[in-house]
Design a protein around this motif. Structure first.
Motif, PDB file in Angstrom:
ATOM      1  N   ALA A   3      38.719   8.344  64.830  1.00 37.94           N
ATOM      2  CA  ALA A   3      37.402   9.080  64.836  1.00 37.94           C
ATOM      3  C   ALA A   3      37.079   9.224  66.445  1.00 37.94           C
ATOM      4  N   ARG A   5      34.083  10.817  67.653  1.00 36.14           N
ATOM      5  CA  ARG A   5      32.899  11.450  67.319  1.00 36.14           C
ATOM      6  C   ARG A   5      31.617  10.923  68.483  1.00 36.14           C
ATOM      7  N   ASP A   6      30.786  11.758  68.374  1.00 32.65           N
ATOM      8  CA  ASP A   6      29.558  11.175  69.210  1.00 32.65           C
ATOM      9  C   ASP A   6      29.934  11.124  70.750  1.00 32.65           C
ATOM     10  N   ASP A  39      33.909  16.062  66.602  1.00 31.53           N
ATOM     11  CA  ASP A  39      32.839  16.809  66.250  1.00 31.53           C
ATOM     12  C   ASP A  39      32.827  18.367  66.697  1.00 31.53           C
ATOM     13  N   PRO A  40      32.062  19.382  66.284  1.00 31.98           N
ATOM     14  CA  PRO A  40      32.226  20.539  66.742  1.00 31.98           C
ATOM     15  C   PRO A  40      31.520  20.458  68.262  1.00 31.98           C
ATOM     16  N   VAL A  69      38.613  19.338  63.915  1.00 29.91           N
ATOM     17  CA  VAL A  69      37.344  19.709  64.288  1.00 29.91           C
ATOM     18  C   VAL A  69      36.419  20.093  63.232  1.00 29.91           C
ATOM     19  N   THR A  71      32.823  18.719  60.452  1.00 31.16           N
ATOM     20  CA  THR A  71      32.324  17.556  59.849  1.00 31.16           C
ATOM     21  C   THR A  71      32.167  17.650  58.184  1.00 31.16           C
ATOM     22  N   THR A  98      31.712  24.381  59.492  1.00 34.12           N
ATOM     23  CA  THR A  98      30.978  23.417  59.329  1.00 34.12           C
ATOM     24  C   THR A  98      29.523  23.927  58.628  1.00 34.12           C
TER      25      THR A  98
END
Length: 98
Positions: A3, A5-6, A39-40, A69, A71, A98
């Protein structure tokens, strides 16, 4: 799966954090296939992500490196299932709705 992410909103900051915190764990296991989950984000992120994924795929061969890419868990699961059945696919980024 890894991951990613963020990450920060600024593309340079996101690339720097990926390089410092996520890239080492991917490189430590280049003998295994890997899917990176992002994440997008907008186009500038797509550019650095593509460079990372393509170069990692070259380094890892014959293991495969791809990225997803999105969620939506069902779309991610379907893409992972596709990749499991497509042994020749590497160095690709799959942009999901998404």
């Amino acid at each position: 799966m890894i991951a990613a992410r963020d990450l920060p909103l600024a593309p340079l900051d996101a690339a720097a954090r990926f390089t410092a915190h996520i890239l080492p764990s991917i490189r430590n296991d280049l003998a295994s296939d890997c899917i990176i989950l992002f994440d997008p984000a907008d186009r500038p992120h797509a550019i650095w992500r593509r460079a990372m994924v393509e170069e990692l795929a070259r380094e890892a061969a014959p293991a495969r490196i791809n990225a997803i890419v999105g969620t939506a868990e069902d779309a991610i699961a379907a893409t992972v299932e596709y990749l499991a059945k497509a042994p020749g696919v590497t160095g690709q980024i799959f942009e999901l709705s998404t």
